[in-house]
Design an enzyme around this catalytic site. Structure first.
Site, PDB file in Angstrom:
ATOM      1  N   HIS A 388     -28.667  62.090   9.359  1.00 10.64           N
ATOM      2  CA  HIS A 388     -29.943  61.502   8.964  1.00 10.64           C
ATOM      3  C   HIS A 388     -29.669  60.246   8.169  1.00 10.64           C
ATOM      4  CE1 HIS A 388     -31.011  65.676   9.909  1.00 10.64           C
ATOM      5  NE2 HIS A 388     -32.028  65.070  10.479  1.00 10.64           N
ATOM      6  N   LYS A 472     -38.775  56.704  19.508  1.00 11.14           N
ATOM      7  CA  LYS A 472     -37.385  57.155  19.660  1.00 11.14           C
ATOM      8  C   LYS A 472     -36.692  56.530  20.856  1.00 11.14           C
ATOM      9  CE  LYS A 472     -38.773  61.213  22.253  1.00 11.14           C
ATOM     10  NZ  LYS A 472     -38.502  62.563  22.639  1.00 11.14           N
ATOM     11  N   HIS A 518     -33.378  60.334  12.537  1.00 13.64           N
ATOM     12  CA  HIS A 518     -32.577  61.489  12.976  1.00 13.64           C
ATOM     13  C   HIS A 518     -31.738  60.997  14.133  1.00 13.64           C
ATOM     14  CE1 HIS A 518     -35.749  64.316  11.362  1.00 13.64           C
ATOM     15  NE2 HIS A 518     -36.500  63.290  11.651  1.00 13.64           N
TER      16      HIS A 518
HETATM   17 ZN   LIG Z   1     -33.274  65.725  11.943  1.00 17.12          ZN
END
Ligand SMILES: [Zn+2]
Ligand SMILES: [Zn+2]
Length: 644
Positions: A388, A472, A518
């Protein structure tokens, strides 16, 4: 006249009521022969269905996702028609198209449909297909549909219709078979030229194990015989590369019913492989400023309520663990992020601390239905190569660039030559469903697109595919036999920093919210090792493979010399073993090739006298006689080349 807008934004006029097929014919007869389905105003559409108003139109050939879907779904209807002829009175459940082909769930009553019956069903399908049966669409009222299927005693269809709203029901009929269906379908059955029924399984009606088990017949079909042959060849190759089979042969991992399904255990050789991969990743990450952390396998329920994971995984997850005295509730962790957010909060953070990159090979647990489990690719416990990154909105682009660098480096070292990425952005017409400000979203979306472009990464952009908490970038690789595998992801998150109230003090002395990224380039070690096995057929890159070389003395007389060579190689960090078995040299070579050891070192009288070795390389054959030092130098260079 109506105006039709094509995907390139060009607009043309056609007669009102024109069908996509007629429109295609006006463009070119070749195109008209190839299209199998259409999309009209974002709605799936038969190519023979009239268009009555101005509309956007996409035409789909078999090769497209939509085209395959219509083709395979129509093939499911065709199979149903064949089954109806061969097994009068058979009842039908559902028959959808799937990723590769189609299936139909059927209830044949007292009759058993087995593997041996499939050829007859295929032949009947092809016979019907040649009849050029048209798929005809019809709107029906709910009552009409209920009466029709009740009269045929189609209990499953009746149950499905009862769940539908009146005014939304359509039939499709081809030949003597009518099905409840939304469509779309191909124009007629004649274009189905090749069919293969692949397997039979049991399937509970509506996935409910308390209800009747129906027979599910899987199949696939193509517009050309050659395409079917190629597909079957690919299936054969895939079988040889099946990671479950190779994992057993190479003694990499195992499952035990007693330990529990979906819980892989790594054998010594597999553990070596996995540790080496982890070490490799840790090194790359360290160079990019990541810091390793470690967190426990469980967390209090409250932690996941705060993170929102309880709402997502709670119900479908494993049951909580209760402590005997304090009445606490713990859950197996489904994600590492909440733990890392707490680490962020360990002390006050300033903008000078950012980006903060916390990495962990974190093992997580998620419930998967037993029917969904598959080797190492679908498991209940797995280890993510997780990290992270906490940063400011301005740092997003640079962080994305760095993650892409890491991923490129990994793909090169592991010999994945073909890959692409998908950028998932917001649906701009429906921004209320996303959390975070418009300004931040735009900043993040631009950062991803620019980072990908700067790094020369091939991307497909999908609007509306972003998670509610951020855009993402997902990676897909193409393996050695052309299959696509979804790997890891880089995901921007505005949600968790909010939920955990994460802050940093900016250069303006004010409190700000960091953004969180992430990222798990492999996804999980389990899945990645599975993909790597299927890609390489177990012939791992030289630097990674558990056993790099084996010394094979041609007879017992040369065992001592073999051990001398073994020591030299091992001292140079070449993972080597010696095969001292009292077997013929030919057999030893074959056995070690089967174990997929890249270098076979053969030593006999000449080699022992001259202080040399004979080298064979897996897949390349004889490399000649050389001095051990020269082999060591060549070997190191080969490894270095890959890790550059
Ligand atoms: Zn995560
Ligand atoms: Zn249908």
């Amino acid at each position: 006249m109506i105006q039709i807008t094509f995907p390139d934004n060009s607009i043309k006029e056609f007669e009102k009521g024109s069908t996509p097929l007629q429109i295609a014919e006006k463009i070119s007869s070749q195109l008209a022969r190839e299209i199998v389905a259409a999309t009209v105003n974002s709605e799936a559409w038969d190519i023979t269905r009239p268009i009555d108003e101005n509309a956007t139109l996409q035409l789909h050939k078999f090769e497209s996702k939509e085209g395959k879907h219509a083709f395979w779904h129509s093939s499911a209807h065709l199979m149903a028609e064949a089954l109806q002829e061969l097994y009068p009175g058979i009842k039908f459940g559902i028959g959808p198209a799937i990723e590769n082909g189609f299936y139909y769930d059927v209830d044949a009553g007292d009759r058993v449909i087995a593997e041996k019956d499939l050829a007859a069903i295929e032949n009947k399908m092809l016979e019907l297909a040649r009849g050029k049966q048209e798929f005809e669409r019809k709107d029906v009222s709910k009552q009409e549909a209920l009466d029709y299927f009740a009269a045929k005693d189609e209990i499953y269809k009746v149950e499905l219709i009862n769940d539908l709203e009146d005014g939304t029901i359509t039939y499709y009929t081809q030949g003597n078979f009518t099905d409840l269906c939304r469509g779309p379908h191909i124009a007629n059955s004649e274009i189905i030229k090749a069919v293969k029924l692949l397997n039979i399984a049991g399937a509970y009606w509506r996935g409910d194990e308390k209800r009747k088990q129906l027979t599910r017949i899987y199949g696939i079909s193509f517009p050309k015989k050659k395409m079917l042959d190629e597909y079957l060849e690919l299936l054969e190759q895939a079988k040889l590369r099946d990671h479950r089979k190779i994992g057993k042969e190479m003694e990499l991992f195992m499952f035990s019913q007693r330990v529990g399904q979906g819980l892989p255990m790594w054998l010594p050789k597999g553990t070596l492989l996995r540790e080496r991969l982890e070490q490799f990743l840790k090194n790359v990450q360290r160079k990019h400023g990541y810091q390793q952390v470690m967190t426990p396998h469980i967390g209090q329920k409250e932690l996941y309520v705060t993170s929102g994971h309880y709402a997502k995984y709670g119900k479908d997850s494993f049951q909580p663990i209760h402590t005997p005295a304090e009445g606490e509730e713990f859950l197996l962790k489904p994600m590492n992020c909440p733990h890392h957010c707490e680490i962020y909060k360990f002390k006050p953070r300033s903008y000078k601390d950012l980006p903060l990159r916390l990495a962990e090979f974190g093992t997580v647990y998620r419930y998967e239905q037993s029917g969904e489990l598959h080797g190492l690719t679908r498991v209940r416990g797995f280890t993510q190569d997780d990290a992270h990154i906490f940063c400011t909105p301005e740092q997003l682009k640079e962080e994305f660039c760095k993650v892409i660098d890491i991923i490129f480096h990994i793909f090169k070292a592991l010999d994945f030559k073909e890959f692409e990425a998908q950028v998932s952005l917001r649906d701009k017409s429906n921004t209320e469903k996303y959390i975070g400000s418009d300004e931040n979203w735009e900043k993040a979306e631009r950062a991803i697109i620019e980072a990908a472009a700067e790094k020369g990464l091939e991307t497909v952009v999908e609007y509306g595919e972003a998670a509610f908490y951020g855009p993402k970038l997902d990676f897909m690789i193409k393996d050695a036999i052309g299959r696509r595998w979804q790997l890891g992801t880089i995901q921007v998150d505005y949600n968790l920093p909010e939920r955990f109230d994460l802050e940093y003090i900016g250069s303006d002395d004010q409190r700000h919210r960091p953004v969180m990224i992430h990222r798990a380039p492999f996804g999980s070690m389990e899945r990645f090792v599975a993909v790597l096995i299927e890609h390489t057929g177990g012939k791992f890159p030289l630097w990674l493979t558990p056993e790099q070389a084996v010394v094979i003395p041609v007879s017992e007389k040369y065992n001592d010399y073999a051990k001398k060579v073994l020591n030299l190689l091992n001292n140079s960090d070449i993972r080597t073993l010696v095969d001292e078995r009292n077997e013929k040299v030919g057999k030893k070579i074959r056995d070690n090739e089967l174990k997929r050891i890249p270098y076979l070192i053969i030593v006999g009288e000449n080699e022992a006298n001259d202080g040399t070795i004979s080298v064979r390389k897996q897949g390349e054959g004889d490399k000649g006689v050389m001095k051990t030092e020269d082999f060591i130098a060549q070997f190191s260079q080969e490894v270095e080349e890959m890790m550059k």
